[in-house]
Every structure is written in structure tokens, then in C-alpha cells.
Motif scaffolding. Structure first.
Motif: not given
Length: 282
Positions: A124-127, A132-139, A163-170, A172-179
Motif C-alpha cells: 500500500x505504500x506505493x501510490x 485496497x491496502x493489504x495486511x501483515x500477519x505475523x505468527x 512489539x514489532x507488530x504493534x509498532x508496525x500497525x501504529x 503503517x496506518x498512514x498507508x491503510x496497512x494493518x498488522x
């Protein structure tokens, strides 16, 4: 057709997720380290499943895999990245070789971040891309919240990924990407068989922790052989990728009350005593 990349898809959770999502109509790029693993995965799958050679610790393979997916997408966005690749080696932290400790971080943390950074433009970062923006799922793991003895290196990496998942989610919201994090309990996966093979005649058998480690191995192996099926975790992955309002974290844990709810609420000193008693640590 939505497109997803899954790392560590040769066996276990990754393979189960790849087969499940392909059968549900996703186009799956499944990261494997050997061509033979990819061919076996295809034979056992339906739908569109494309194995790609991918060791997340090798920058050239990460770049090549992401380029392959980018070309397949055309100008569309990637719907999901599932960071599943991981290793686990048992051992007391006091004497575990530093190269073994570092290896956990190379795969479970640095490899995950390298893959994530490479995929953010596709997600989603490439305009210039459409969709729709995609999602990151970390196991992650129960070990991402609860640290047991003899899995300190593994737990450290899974704590880091939480911790990284929480930081990424907070961020990457500018691109609409969820983590989103998925922290399973015991799963029927070869990861613990591999860990046992490393330790059966390993450097710790004659250490001060030798007998306790044997008890611990049996508990982990028993849980791994009677735990949740990878396909059950795959269902949570699909939910994380496709739900309108996904949770920030899912915890699919067998016997959840005793294996998750109670331990996460007990005082640490009391939990220490439970571990000591269970594994003969005096």
C-alpha cells in the motif's frame, strides 16, 4: 483474486495456511527453501499455489521473491504478507552458544523485518498501485507473552515480534496497512521434532540442566504432537487477512483457560514455582 505471500511454507503452519488459502480462492506465493518442498506442497494443494524459493535471511532471495510477486501483481496491490518462517532451538540461556541465539534473531526477527520492508510498497505504500491496502500477519506464539525455561532465545524473538507488530500497525496506518499478530499454543508442527534432534545427543545432556531439559523436551514434544492442527491456525490467518474488523491479536491455544488465561494473570513469582516444580528445577 487476492494475492498473499506466506514465508516458511514448507511444513507446519505455513504449509497448512498455503493449502487452506489456495483452496479458498487466494493466489498464494508460498516461500520454501527447497524446490522439492515446493513441488510436494503443490501436489497436496488445490487452487493457485506458486512456490517461490525464499530464505528470509538471504537478501538476494527476499529481493527476487518480492520482484516475482510484483510482476505477477501487475499494478495491483498485495493483499497479504504472512510472516511465518521461524526456528526454535532448546537450551539454557546461561550456556547456549551465541551463534544459536543469534540464529533465532536472524530468522524470526531480522528476516521477518526484511520481508516486511520489502513488501510494504506492494501492500500500500506505493501510490501508483491499485486496490485496497493489504495486511501483515505475523505468527508469534504463546512464547511471545510467556517465557518458559529452555526456550529463552525463541521467546525473546517472539516477544520482539509482538512489539514489532504493534509498532508496525501504529506506523503503517498512514498507508491503510494493518498488522496483526497470531500467537498459537501447541501446534502439530515439525519445529519441535527438529529441536529434539538438536538436543537428544546435544551439548546440554551432561549439563546441570540435563535431566530438567529431558522433562521439558517430552512436554514440548507431547504438546506438539497433540496440539492444534495447522489447518486450524490457517483459519485464524484467513480471518486476520479478510475480516472487516480483525482483532489486533489472536490467541488460538488448546485448553486456553489453563494454558493461557490463568498463566498470563498469575504473579510471576508464582509462575516461577510452577515451572520449577514441573521440570524438576530445584
Amino acid at each position: 483474486m487476492k494475492t498473499v505471500i506466506i514465508t516458511g511454507a514448507s511444513t507446519g503452519i505455513g504449509a497448512g495456511a498455503a493449502r487452506h488459502l489456495a483452496a479458498k480462492g487466494w493466489r498464494v506465493f508460498a516461500g520454501v527453501r527447497k524446490h522439492a518442498d515446493g513441488e510436494m506442497l503443490k501436489l497436496k494443494s488445490s487452487g493457485v499455489l506458486c512456490p517461490i524459493i525464499l530464505d528470509v535471511t538471504k537478501p538476494d532471495q527476499v529481493a527476487a521473491a518480492v520482484e516475482t510477486v510484483s510482476e505477477a501483481l501487475g499494478g495491483e496491490r498485495l493483499a497479504g504478507l504472512v510472516n511465518n518462517a521461524g526456528i526454535a532451538k532448546m537450551g539454557p540461556l546461561a550456556i547456549q552458544p551465541m551463534e544459536d541465539f543469534r540464529a533465532h534473531f536472524e530468522v524470526n526477527v531480522f528476516g521477518l523485518l526484511a520481508m516486511t520492508q520489502a513488501c510494504v510498497p506492494l501492500l500500500g505504500a506505493d501510490p501508483a498501485r491499485n486496490g485496497l491496502p493489504g495486511r501483515i500477519v505475523n505468527i508469534t506464539s504463546v512464547g511471545g507473552r510467556l517465557s518458559s525455561p529452555f526456550l529463552g532465545a525463541y521467546a525473546a524473538t517472539k516477544h520482539a515480534v509482538e512489539a514489532m507488530t504493534d509498532s508496525l500497525r501504529r506506523e503503517l496506518v498512514i498507508y491503510g496497512i494493518d498488522a496483526i499478530a497470531i500467537g498459537p499454543g501447541s501446534v502439530k508442527t515439525p519445529i519441535w521434532d527438529k529441536a529434539e534432534a538438536d538436543n537428544t545427543e546435544g551439548p546440554y545432556a551432561s549439563s546441570d540442566w540435563g535431566e530438567s531439559l529431558k522433562q521439558f523436551e517430552q512436554v514440548m514434544l507431547s504438546g506438539g504432537r497433540s496440539g492444534l492442527a495447522p489447518e486450524e491456525i490457517a483459519g485464524y490467518i484467513e480471518t486476520a487477512l479478510a475480516a472487516d474488523k480483525p482483532k489486533a491479536r489472536y490467541a488460538p491455544v488448546p485448553d486456553k483457560l489453563t494454558n493461557w488465561t490463568i498463566p498470563t494473570r498469575l504473579p510471576k513469582r508464582l509462575l516461577d514455582k510452577i515451572f520449577w516444580k514441573r521440570f524438576g528445577l530445584k
